[in-house]
Every structure is written in C-alpha cells, then in structure tokens.
Motif scaffolding. Sequence first.
Motif, short mmCIF file in Angstrom:
data_model
loop_
_atom_site.label_atom_id
_atom_site.label_comp_id
_atom_site.label_asym_id
_atom_site.label_seq_id
_atom_site.Cartn_x
_atom_site.Cartn_y
_atom_site.Cartn_z
N ALA A 1 31.38 35.20 44.92
CA ALA A 1 32.77 35.65 44.79
C ALA A 1 33.00 36.32 43.43
O ALA A 1 33.62 37.38 43.34
CB ALA A 1 33.72 34.48 44.97
N LEU A 2 32.46 35.74 42.36
CA LEU A 2 32.63 36.32 41.03
C LEU A 2 31.93 37.67 40.91
O LEU A 2 32.43 38.58 40.25
CB LEU A 2 32.11 35.36 39.97
N ARG A 3 30.79 37.82 41.56
CA ARG A 3 30.09 39.10 41.53
C ARG A 3 30.97 40.20 42.14
O ARG A 3 31.07 41.30 41.61
CB ARG A 3 28.77 39.00 42.29
N GLU A 4 31.63 39.88 43.24
CA GLU A 4 32.52 40.87 43.87
C GLU A 4 33.70 41.20 42.96
O GLU A 4 34.10 42.35 42.84
CB GLU A 4 33.01 40.36 45.22
N MET A 5 34.24 40.20 42.30
CA MET A 5 35.36 40.44 41.39
C MET A 5 34.93 41.31 40.20
O MET A 5 35.68 42.18 39.77
CB MET A 5 35.94 39.12 40.90
N ARG A 6 33.72 41.10 39.70
CA ARG A 6 33.22 41.94 38.60
C ARG A 6 33.06 43.39 39.04
O ARG A 6 33.23 44.30 38.25
CB ARG A 6 31.86 41.42 38.11
N GLN A 7 32.74 43.60 40.31
CA GLN A 7 32.46 44.95 40.79
C GLN A 7 33.71 45.74 41.19
O GLN A 7 33.61 46.91 41.51
CB GLN A 7 31.49 44.89 41.97
N CYS A 8 34.86 45.11 41.16
CA CYS A 8 36.05 45.84 41.63
C CYS A 8 36.84 46.49 40.50
O CYS A 8 37.91 47.05 40.75
CB CYS A 8 36.93 44.94 42.49
N GLY A 9 36.33 46.48 39.28
CA GLY A 9 36.95 47.23 38.21
C GLY A 9 38.01 46.51 37.40
O GLY A 9 38.77 47.15 36.68
N LEU A 10 38.07 45.20 37.49
CA LEU A 10 39.03 44.45 36.68
C LEU A 10 38.61 44.51 35.21
O LEU A 10 37.42 44.52 34.90
CB LEU A 10 39.09 42.99 37.13
N ASP B 1 48.40 37.99 26.86
CA ASP B 1 47.74 39.29 26.74
C ASP B 1 48.61 40.43 27.27
O ASP B 1 48.23 41.60 27.15
CB ASP B 1 46.41 39.29 27.52
N GLU B 2 49.74 40.10 27.86
CA GLU B 2 50.66 41.07 28.46
C GLU B 2 49.95 42.04 29.41
O GLU B 2 50.01 43.26 29.25
CB GLU B 2 51.41 41.83 27.37
N PRO B 3 49.29 41.51 30.44
CA PRO B 3 48.57 42.39 31.37
C PRO B 3 49.52 43.20 32.24
O PRO B 3 50.67 42.82 32.45
CB PRO B 3 47.79 41.40 32.23
N ASP B 4 49.02 44.34 32.73
CA ASP B 4 49.81 45.17 33.65
C ASP B 4 49.94 44.50 35.01
O ASP B 4 50.93 44.66 35.70
CB ASP B 4 49.15 46.53 33.84
N ALA B 5 48.90 43.78 35.38
CA ALA B 5 48.87 43.09 36.67
C ALA B 5 47.87 41.94 36.59
O ALA B 5 47.01 41.92 35.72
CB ALA B 5 48.47 44.05 37.79
N ILE B 6 47.99 41.01 37.51
CA ILE B 6 47.07 39.87 37.60
C ILE B 6 46.66 39.72 39.06
O ILE B 6 47.52 39.76 39.95
CB ILE B 6 47.73 38.57 37.11
N VAL B 7 45.38 39.56 39.30
CA VAL B 7 44.87 39.28 40.64
C VAL B 7 44.45 37.82 40.66
O VAL B 7 43.67 37.39 39.81
CB VAL B 7 43.65 40.18 40.98
N VAL B 8 44.96 37.06 41.60
CA VAL B 8 44.54 35.67 41.78
C VAL B 8 43.59 35.64 42.96
O VAL B 8 43.94 36.07 44.06
CB VAL B 8 45.75 34.74 42.04
N ALA B 9 42.38 35.19 42.72
CA ALA B 9 41.37 35.09 43.78
C ALA B 9 40.69 33.74 43.67
O ALA B 9 40.57 33.18 42.58
CB ALA B 9 40.35 36.22 43.63
N ALA C 1 35.81 45.93 47.59
CA ALA C 1 36.66 46.93 48.26
C ALA C 1 37.98 46.30 48.71
O ALA C 1 39.04 46.94 48.60
CB ALA C 1 35.92 47.55 49.45
N LEU C 2 37.95 45.11 49.20
CA LEU C 2 39.17 44.42 49.63
C LEU C 2 40.05 44.10 48.43
O LEU C 2 41.27 44.26 48.49
CB LEU C 2 38.82 43.15 50.40
N LEU C 3 39.45 43.66 47.35
CA LEU C 3 40.24 43.35 46.15
C LEU C 3 40.86 44.61 45.60
O LEU C 3 41.96 44.64 45.11
CB LEU C 3 39.35 42.69 45.09
#
Length: 104
Positions: A20-29, A84-92, A102-104
Amino acid sequence: MGETKLSLELSPGITLGSRALREMRQCGLDSLTVVVRPEDPLLWLYDRKDYRSPLAKYRIVACKEAHLGMSHSIREGLAALLSDEPDAIVVALADQPFITAALL
C-alpha cells in the motif's frame, strides 16, 4: 494470527503494508505521514525483497490512543500535518493493498 496484518506477506518479501505504501509513493504525493501504534516495530514499511533500493522516508507519528479506534489515529495524523498548512490531505489505510496509485 500472532502479528499485525500489515506485516503479513502478500508474496515473498512483500508485506500488506509495504504494498500500500509503495502505491502511495508512486502517486505523486509530496510527503507521507504514517500513523502507527507506539509499540509497532515498523518492519512492514519496506519490501524485504527490494532491499537494494533506497529506503523511502516517512514521517512516523505514534498514536498512543490507537487502541481506541481509527478515528484517534486519523486525528493524530491530521494534527501532525496541519501545522505544515498543506493544500490537501489524502487519508489512506495501509491495510488496503489493492488501492493503486492511479486510483489515489
């Protein structure tokens, strides 16, 4: 089972959590923050099979109240990120190995 499901291998050397972490690293976060229980040995963070590649860097946040439910872990992670005042946060969730970049 005797261990957290994140440490279970999907295939030799690839844990449920590392997939799961590998996919999150690959989605451009820009960065990844991983919320864990304080006693978690973090062995599931990396593919044991891929030991030659550089280790990804994560912000690790230990949630002392994780045993009380997922909402406590999410709250702890959000508190760590909001300064950190992020523009957005993804919870996975790292125990959902079939989520793709791709889904993320």
